[in-house]
Scaffold this motif. Structure first.
Motif, PDB file in Angstrom:
ATOM      1  N   CYS B  31       0.822  -1.194   0.000  1.00 22.50           N
ATOM      2  CA  CYS B  31       0.000   0.000   0.000  1.00 22.50           C
ATOM      3  C   CYS B  31       0.866   1.259   0.000  1.00 22.50           C
ATOM      4  O   CYS B  31       0.648   2.172  -0.789  1.00 22.50           O
ATOM      5  N   GLU B  32       1.853   1.290   0.878  1.00 18.82           N
ATOM      6  CA  GLU B  32       2.687   2.488   0.965  1.00 18.82           C
ATOM      7  C   GLU B  32       3.548   2.663  -0.273  1.00 18.82           C
ATOM      8  O   GLU B  32       3.800   3.780  -0.704  1.00 18.82           O
ATOM      9  N   LYS B  33       3.976   1.546  -0.847  1.00 13.87           N
ATOM     10  CA  LYS B  33       4.808   1.657  -2.037  1.00 13.87           C
ATOM     11  C   LYS B  33       4.016   2.241  -3.204  1.00 13.87           C
ATOM     12  O   LYS B  33       4.587   2.777  -4.140  1.00 13.87           O
ATOM     13  N   SER B  34       2.680   2.120  -3.140  1.00 16.86           N
ATOM     14  CA  SER B  34       1.865   2.730  -4.193  1.00 16.86           C
ATOM     15  C   SER B  34       1.586   4.189  -3.873  1.00 16.86           C
ATOM     16  O   SER B  34       0.962   4.894  -4.655  1.00 16.86           O
ATOM     17  N   GLY B  35       1.996   4.647  -2.683  1.00 16.65           N
ATOM     18  CA  GLY B  35       1.836   6.055  -2.357  1.00 16.65           C
ATOM     19  C   GLY B  35       0.657   6.384  -1.456  1.00 16.65           C
ATOM     20  O   GLY B  35       0.342   7.545  -1.264  1.00 16.65           O
ATOM     21  N   VAL B  36      -0.012   5.368  -0.907  1.00 18.77           N
ATOM     22  CA  VAL B  36      -1.115   5.638   0.009  1.00 18.77           C
ATOM     23  C   VAL B  36      -0.707   5.123   1.385  1.00 18.77           C
ATOM     24  O   VAL B  36      -0.361   3.951   1.525  1.00 18.77           O
ATOM     25  N   THR B  37      -0.720   5.984   2.386  1.00 19.22           N
ATOM     26  CA  THR B  37      -0.465   5.449   3.726  1.00 19.22           C
ATOM     27  C   THR B  37      -1.758   4.829   4.228  1.00 19.22           C
ATOM     28  O   THR B  37      -2.848   5.284   3.909  1.00 19.22           O
ATOM     29  N   ASN B  38      -1.588   3.779   4.998  1.00 15.11           N
ATOM     30  CA  ASN B  38      -2.776   3.070   5.460  1.00 15.11           C
ATOM     31  C   ASN B  38      -2.630   2.804   6.953  1.00 15.11           C
ATOM     32  O   ASN B  38      -2.163   1.747   7.360  1.00 15.11           O
ATOM     33  N   ILE B  39      -3.023   3.773   7.778  1.00 15.25           N
ATOM     34  CA  ILE B  39      -2.987   3.497   9.209  1.00 15.25           C
ATOM     35  C   ILE B  39      -4.331   2.944   9.670  1.00 15.25           C
ATOM     36  O   ILE B  39      -4.620   2.880  10.845  1.00 15.25           O
ATOM     37  N   ALA B  40      -5.163   2.520   8.697  1.00 14.74           N
ATOM     38  CA  ALA B  40      -6.437   1.896   9.048  1.00 14.74           C
ATOM     39  C   ALA B  40      -6.257   0.401   9.287  1.00 14.74           C
ATOM     40  O   ALA B  40      -7.228  -0.314   9.508  1.00 14.74           O
ATOM     41  N   LEU B  41      -5.005  -0.081   9.245  1.00 21.15           N
ATOM     42  CA  LEU B  41      -4.782  -1.527   9.317  1.00 21.15           C
ATOM     43  C   LEU B  41      -5.393  -2.141  10.568  1.00 21.15           C
ATOM     44  O   LEU B  41      -5.949  -3.234  10.530  1.00 21.15           O
ATOM     45  N   GLU B  42      -5.274  -1.401  11.684  1.00 21.27           N
ATOM     46  CA  GLU B  42      -5.844  -1.901  12.932  1.00 21.27           C
ATOM     47  C   GLU B  42      -7.342  -2.186  12.747  1.00 21.27           C
ATOM     48  O   GLU B  42      -7.823  -3.267  13.071  1.00 21.27           O
ATOM     49  N   GLY B  43      -8.041  -1.211  12.189  1.00 19.77           N
ATOM     50  CA  GLY B  43      -9.477  -1.367  11.984  1.00 19.77           C
ATOM     51  C   GLY B  43      -9.791  -2.488  11.009  1.00 19.77           C
ATOM     52  O   GLY B  43     -10.705  -3.277  11.227  1.00 19.77           O
ATOM     53  N   ILE B  44      -9.017  -2.546   9.938  1.00 18.37           N
ATOM     54  CA  ILE B  44      -9.274  -3.589   8.937  1.00 18.37           C
ATOM     55  C   ILE B  44      -9.021  -4.972   9.540  1.00 18.37           C
ATOM     56  O   ILE B  44      -9.773  -5.914   9.298  1.00 18.37           O
ATOM     57  N   MET B  45      -7.962  -5.078  10.339  1.00 20.23           N
ATOM     58  CA  MET B  45      -7.690  -6.363  11.003  1.00 20.23           C
ATOM     59  C   MET B  45      -8.868  -6.769  11.877  1.00 20.23           C
ATOM     60  O   MET B  45      -9.290  -7.929  11.889  1.00 20.23           O
ATOM     61  N   ILE B  46      -9.391  -5.806  12.629  1.00 19.53           N
ATOM     62  CA  ILE B  46     -10.518  -6.113  13.513  1.00 19.53           C
ATOM     63  C   ILE B  46     -11.694  -6.611  12.696  1.00 19.53           C
ATOM     64  O   ILE B  46     -12.328  -7.609  13.031  1.00 19.53           O
ATOM     65  N   PHE B  47     -11.946  -5.922  11.586  1.00 21.35           N
ATOM     66  CA  PHE B  47     -13.101  -6.293  10.773  1.00 21.35           C
ATOM     67  C   PHE B  47     -12.913  -7.685  10.174  1.00 21.35           C
ATOM     68  O   PHE B  47     -13.828  -8.519  10.202  1.00 21.35           O
ATOM     69  N   GLY B  48     -11.700  -7.943   9.647  1.00 22.22           N
ATOM     70  CA  GLY B  48     -11.435  -9.262   9.061  1.00 22.22           C
ATOM     71  C   GLY B  48     -11.537 -10.363  10.094  1.00 22.22           C
ATOM     72  O   GLY B  48     -12.131 -11.421   9.851  1.00 22.22           O
ATOM     73  N   ASP B 107      -8.280  13.430   3.163  1.00 18.21           N
ATOM     74  CA  ASP B 107      -7.012  13.221   3.865  1.00 18.21           C
ATOM     75  C   ASP B 107      -6.869  11.750   4.246  1.00 18.21           C
ATOM     76  O   ASP B 107      -7.757  11.167   4.860  1.00 18.21           O
ATOM     77  N   GLN B 108      -5.724  11.159   3.890  1.00 23.50           N
ATOM     78  CA  GLN B 108      -5.555   9.710   4.092  1.00 23.50           C
ATOM     79  C   GLN B 108      -5.539   9.327   5.561  1.00 23.50           C
ATOM     80  O   GLN B 108      -6.087   8.298   5.956  1.00 23.50           O
ATOM     81  N   THR B 109      -4.915  10.146   6.376  1.00 26.47           N
ATOM     82  CA  THR B 109      -4.842   9.808   7.800  1.00 26.47           C
ATOM     83  C   THR B 109      -6.217   9.900   8.447  1.00 26.47           C
ATOM     84  O   THR B 109      -6.569   9.084   9.292  1.00 26.47           O
ATOM     85  N   ILE B 110      -6.996  10.883   8.009  1.00 25.59           N
ATOM     86  CA  ILE B 110      -8.305  11.059   8.628  1.00 25.59           C
ATOM     87  C   ILE B 110      -9.250   9.923   8.255  1.00 25.59           C
ATOM     88  O   ILE B 110      -9.917   9.349   9.111  1.00 25.59           O
TER      89      ILE B 110
END
Lengths: 413, 330
Positions: B31-48, B107-110
């Motif tokens: 994800c980051e290598k494509s230029g999008v930061t993804n600090i939603a991983l925690e939430g996505i992990m919970i959902f998965g 905003d990606q972080t938001i």
């Protein structure tokens, strides 16, 4: 004759109201607040829709629950929010709003100065930790004790924020990443300190005399509790002066941001760091200062949360995140909703507390209180979208106007 | 001999802890290598984890005896199914982040923060509304005591084929696939170009939006999968939290300096620290030091900060990560 005159005046007054409304809705403040209001509306509609779906699913027996949800009662309870039990629940709302407003101010101030302080949870935990240490260990008379605890909390939060600013300005470490790390460091540091400073409550077995440690801290000395004079006003709810501190903080931040050179300078750095550097401002110092002020507010929030009768800090991660760190994350939501403006943040903090209290009451209608969290998180998602959405709509409006012009032009030909 | 057993124990539980970290960090890397930061991983992990565990609860044998009697193959198939379904749930959930941050240019972080708030709220709310409690409990133990004949190989058998669940092998495969994809395929190289200089990539005909969507959804899939694997290795119930592993995965990525095999090392190191924090009292020389468990838990985060400070000049972080891409600003 006289009476007629009065009626006329009243009539004239009422005639003015729509104009005043229109002026308000057309005003700049309102236009700025529009995305937040749209987001709030969308979140509430989503929440009510969720309640409807659950009601429907139970009705057609897709799944069964012990107590059937009552749709309309639930909606009424949710929307009644802090008014559910009159002054009592209103007092509880103000009590809960205080730390929310403070963390909102913390994140909002950082936003204003071009920084994303996602580290408020860590600063809050660190502030609470120092307040506990001072509150449990010291014994000094009342006003000085709690004042010292508040100051300690502020200083601690400020230090924690400053570290993030320092890492950013000196080592170019992105503040979001540093914040995330500092949050967890603060949490484990707090757990460690509770052991190291012997803050955990001790059980002494009355027969064997054996001492065992509880999974939570001692409560603060009575002299370190925040004064609770407001309790008489709010129908017995033990509200403390936290809300007054939060309001004072709103005023102070408003003045700093809008009426002082320092605030102007920090905001300028937020708009364009390169330009302000070119203009001769010390941007490195500004970053550290912004983060320290931001951390100070979060640390204050932490101190306020803990300086309450019988409040303890638990030594497990789950309780720590739900009771302390989540308030710091809420700060992000509130700053976004309040557009980072101190007054907006104050209102957003009150709103979040209001809807949370509403959430607490919907379990009387057999809904789960976590719905309030769902609603607030949806609101935040929409407020992230709505700014972008507004630009999109504006563009579409222009495009439509252009299309219409082209169309009429075509007919003429 | 006792020492050996201890080392094997530590090693296998380190593997268990590191695998979800590794998988999620690989997702974050793409994800980051494509230029999008993804600090939603925690939430996505919970959902998965939430969806995956619920699937397991429905699909597994419904009595304790039958659940215990499942063969290694049955367990592994159930595990892989759960992981895939958790992954798909994560993918769909991360669509929200992709839509907000790529299409709407929010905003990606938001938007990521919003997802982090949404996921536990929804997981707990739905679980309480439908199941009646916040715990999703299931009966299958996924850990395999021995993996067939492979467990009999000396040393290697003890290290890699005893007391593991199939997640470990999935993690290694995912890492290798990600490495080959990023560095050996055209799409992978294009993806990295998007993260370094999107305008240049765009001018050469690369569809930035498409690639970034793909990267965010991939990271969502891997994070959802990692979430399920985390929940399945921790215990037999899911309680609406992944204990900060999503954020820790970001630390892993940074500690690994955005390179696949360093990420593997970082995940192992962080996993080891977590393991030591839990079981240091059974390790003779560490027990003698008597260091508080919380200090071990703190090490990964402090180490990440130290690495960030040390590598601030030579960081391999994608240059455009976190920046909104707008064709109009070219």
């Amino acid at each position: 004759m006289k009476r007629h005159d009065v009626m006329k005046r009243i009539g004239a007054f009422f005639k003015k109201i729509p104009a005043a409304f229109r002026a308000f809705f057309a005003g700049a403040t309102f236009r700025k607040a529009m995305p937040s209001l749209v987001a709030i509306g969308a979140g509430l509609i989503f929440g009510i829709f969720t309640m409807f779906v659950i009601w429907l699913l139970v009705k057609v027996e897709v799944f069964n629950v012990i107590n059937d949800p009552q749709l309309f009662r639930g909606i009424a309870k949710l929307l009644a929010g802090g008014f559910n039990k009159g002054m009592n629940s209103l007092g509880y709302m103000l009590y809960r709003a205080a730390p929310l407003i403070l963390t909102g101010l913390s994140v909002g101030f950082a936003f204003k100065t071009g920084l994303f302080n996602i580290g408020a949870p860590g600063q809050l935990v660190f502030g609470a930790l120092v307040a506990i240490i001072l509150g449990v260990k010291l014994s000094i008379p009342a006003p000085w004790h709690w004042m010292l605890c508040l100051l300690g909390g502020m200083a601690a939060g400020s230090l924690w924020g400053f570290i993030i600013g320092f890492l950013k300005s000196v080592f170019n470490v992105h503040e979001v990443v540093a914040s995330i790390m500092m949050n967890y460091i603060a949490m484990y540091f707090a757990f460690w300190s509770l052991d190291a400073f012997n803050l955990r409550h001790r059980f002494v077995d009355s027969i064997t005399g054996q001492v065992s440690l509880a999974p939570y801290t001692e409560t603060l000395a009575q002299t370190a509790w925040l004064p609770r004079g407001l309790a008489n006003v709010f129908d017995g709810y033990t509200i403390n002066i936290g809300i007054l501190i939060a309001i004072a903080a709103v005023v102070v931040m408003y003045v700093i941001l809008n009426k002082t050179t320092l605030g102007y300078q920090l905001k300028a750095a937020g708009f364009n760091r390169d330009a302000s550097k070119y203009a001769g401002m010390n941007t490195k110092r500004d970053i550290m200062l912004s983060m320290a002020i931001s951390g100070l507010l979060a640390g204050l929030a932490g101190a306020i949360i803990i300086m309450v009768p019988d409040k303890k800090m638990f030594t497990d991660q789950a309780t720590m995140s739900s009771e302390f760190m989540s308030i710091g994350f809420d700060g992000i939501s509130i700053a976004l909703l309040g557009l980072s403006e101190p007054i907006g943040v104050g209102l957003a903090g009150l709103f979040l507390a209001y809807i949370r209290i509403g959430g607490d009451y919907i379990d009387q209608a057999n809904y789960m209180k976590e719905l309030a969290d769902v609603i607030t998180s949806v609101i935040i998602y929409f407020s992230a979208l709505s700014v972008a959405l507004y630009q999109f709509l504006q563009r579409r409006k222009k495009k439509k106007a252009a299309d219409a012009a082209a169309l009429t032009g075509g007919e003429e030909r | 001999m006792i020492m050996n057993a201890l080392v094997y124990d530590l090693f296998t539980s380190t593997l268990e802890t590191m695998i979800p970290l590794l998988i999620v960090a690989v997702g974050a890397m793409i994800c980051e290598k494509s230029g999008v930061t993804n600090i939603a991983l925690e939430g996505i992990m919970i959902f998965g984890a939430f969806v995956g565990c619920w699937f397991v609860k429905i699909a597994e044998p419904q009595t304790l005896v039958l659940a215990a009697a499942q063969s290694n193959l049955d367990k592994s198939i159930l595990f892989i199914e759960g992981a895939l379904i958790g992954g798909i749930a994560g993918l769909l959930f991360s669509w929200l982040h992709a839509y907000a941050s790529i299409s709407m240019k929010a905003d990606q972080t938001i938007s990521a923060t919003a997802l982090n708030l949404v996921a536990p709220a929804i997981a707990i709310f739905v679980a309480r509304s439908v199941i009646g409690g916040r715990h999703i409990e299931y009966k299958t133990t996924f850990k395999m005591a021995e993996v067939g004949a492979l467990a009999d190989i000396p040393v290697i058998g003890d290290l890699f084929f005893k007391n593991v669940n199939v997640g470990f092998y999935m993690g290694i495969v995912i890492l290798l696939v990600a490495f080959v994809f990023l560095y050996k395929t055209k799409t992978g190289l294009r993806l990295m170009a998007c993260g370094e200089n999107p305008h240049a990539a765009d001018s050469l005909g690369v569809n930035i939006y498409k690639i970034r969507y793909g990267a965010v959804l991939t990271s969502g899939f891997l994070a959802g999968m990692g979430g399920f694997i985390f929940a399945a290795s921790v215990g037999k119930s899911f309680e609406g939290t992944v204990s900060g592993f999503g954020f820790l995965a970001i630390a892993v990525l940074i500690f690994g300096n955005w390179r696949p095999f360093r990420v593997l090392f970082a995940a192992f190191f962080f996993g080891l620290m977590k393991t030591i924090a839990i079981s240091y009292s059974s390790i003779p020389f560490l027990a003698a030091l008597n260091i508080n468990t919380n200090l071990y838990k703190m090490i990964p985060y402090v180490a990440t900060l130290v690495v960030l400070v040390a590598t601030s000049k030579s960081s391999r972080a994608p240059k455009a990560a976190g920046k909104i891409y707008d064709q109009g600003t070219r």
